[in-house]
Design a protein around this motif. Structure first.
Motif, PDB file in Angstrom:
ATOM      1  N   ILE A 153       0.845  -1.203   0.000  1.00 32.34           N
ATOM      2  CA  ILE A 153       0.000   0.000   0.000  1.00 32.34           C
ATOM      3  C   ILE A 153       0.878   1.250   0.000  1.00 32.34           C
ATOM      4  O   ILE A 153       0.621   2.206  -0.750  1.00 32.34           O
ATOM      5  N   ALA A 154       1.912   1.257   0.833  1.00 30.50           N
ATOM      6  CA  ALA A 154       2.830   2.403   0.862  1.00 30.50           C
ATOM      7  C   ALA A 154       3.524   2.565  -0.488  1.00 30.50           C
ATOM      8  O   ALA A 154       3.693   3.686  -0.981  1.00 30.50           O
ATOM      9  N   GLY A 155       3.914   1.452  -1.100  1.00 29.90           N
ATOM     10  CA  GLY A 155       4.546   1.505  -2.414  1.00 29.90           C
ATOM     11  C   GLY A 155       3.611   2.069  -3.467  1.00 29.90           C
ATOM     12  O   GLY A 155       4.021   2.868  -4.309  1.00 29.90           O
ATOM     13  N   ALA A 156       2.344   1.679  -3.425  1.00 36.64           N
ATOM     14  CA  ALA A 156       1.368   2.190  -4.390  1.00 36.64           C
ATOM     15  C   ALA A 156       1.165   3.692  -4.201  1.00 36.64           C
ATOM     16  O   ALA A 156       1.072   4.443  -5.187  1.00 36.64           O
ATOM     17  N   LEU A 157       1.120   4.158  -2.956  1.00 39.15           N
ATOM     18  CA  LEU A 157       0.999   5.590  -2.691  1.00 39.15           C
ATOM     19  C   LEU A 157       2.199   6.338  -3.275  1.00 39.15           C
ATOM     20  O   LEU A 157       2.047   7.348  -3.965  1.00 39.15           O
ATOM     21  N   LEU A 158       3.400   5.826  -3.050  1.00 36.77           N
ATOM     22  CA  LEU A 158       4.610   6.475  -3.550  1.00 36.77           C
ATOM     23  C   LEU A 158       4.724   6.375  -5.073  1.00 36.77           C
ATOM     24  O   LEU A 158       5.224   7.295  -5.716  1.00 36.77           O
ATOM     25  N   VAL A 159       4.256   5.278  -5.665  1.00 38.65           N
ATOM     26  CA  VAL A 159       4.234   5.170  -7.128  1.00 38.65           C
ATOM     27  C   VAL A 159       3.298   6.243  -7.707  1.00 38.65           C
ATOM     28  O   VAL A 159       3.621   6.880  -8.703  1.00 38.65           O
ATOM     29  N   GLY A 160       2.150   6.437  -7.077  1.00 37.75           N
ATOM     30  CA  GLY A 160       1.223   7.483  -7.529  1.00 37.75           C
ATOM     31  C   GLY A 160       1.863   8.858  -7.465  1.00 37.75           C
ATOM     32  O   GLY A 160       1.732   9.661  -8.389  1.00 37.75           O
ATOM     33  N   ILE A 161       2.602   9.138  -6.391  1.00 40.40           N
ATOM     34  CA  ILE A 161       3.281  10.424  -6.262  1.00 40.40           C
ATOM     35  C   ILE A 161       4.341  10.581  -7.342  1.00 40.40           C
ATOM     36  O   ILE A 161       4.396  11.602  -8.035  1.00 40.40           O
ATOM     37  N   ALA A 162       5.197   9.564  -7.491  1.00 40.63           N
ATOM     38  CA  ALA A 162       6.284   9.652  -8.477  1.00 40.63           C
ATOM     39  C   ALA A 162       5.738   9.755  -9.899  1.00 40.63           C
ATOM     40  O   ALA A 162       6.240  10.536 -10.714  1.00 40.63           O
TER      41      ALA A 162
END
Length: 135
Positions: free
Chosen positions: A56-65
């Motif tokens: 979930i944290a990775g998906a949030l950061l992928v969305g930001i990047a």
């Protein structure tokens, strides 16, 4: 007590986290350079590949990047600040019919020749607003 089932890589929780990351970028006062956004995707994707809460944290950061990289790509397409407000003689080809509405008229133009070399080949939208717009 059984361990919690891992979230699927493309599940609803991951989609919501990624969307939240994209929405969060709208609050940024400025975008980071595009190369930094692409570089940040590597550790973000590694987090997404984990089968626990890190997904979930990775998906949030992928969305930001991803949103930062796409936003910076769009910003790179704008007219350079040094050329803004200047007058240039150009010749070009109209790309479609003019669009008219209550505020004026506009059409897209591909610049074929220009005084400023940076403008050649660019696609621009030419707008004419107000009372003096041609009928």
């Amino acid at each position: 007590m059984s361990p919690r089932e891992p979230s699927p890589p493309l599940g609803i929780g991951v989609a919501v986290a990624m969307l939240a990351g994209v929405a969060l970028v709208q609050l940024f006062p400025a975008l980071p350079p595009r190369w930094l956004s692409w570089l940040a995707l590597l550790p973000c994707l590694w987090l997404w590949s984990r089968a626990d809460v890190r997904r979930i944290a990775g998906a949030l950061l992928v969305g930001i990047a991803w949103a930062c990289a796409c936003g910076q790509a769009a910003m790179d397409e704008r007219l350079p600040q040094a050329l803004s407000g200047g007058d240039f003689r150009i010749e070009g080809r109209v790309l479609g019919l003019p669009m008219r509405d209550e505020e004026g008229q506009r059409f897209d133009l591909r610049i074929e020749s220009a005084d400023e070399a940076k403008l050649r080949g660019a696609r621009v939208r030419v707008s004419w607003h107000g009372q003096g717009a041609p009928a």
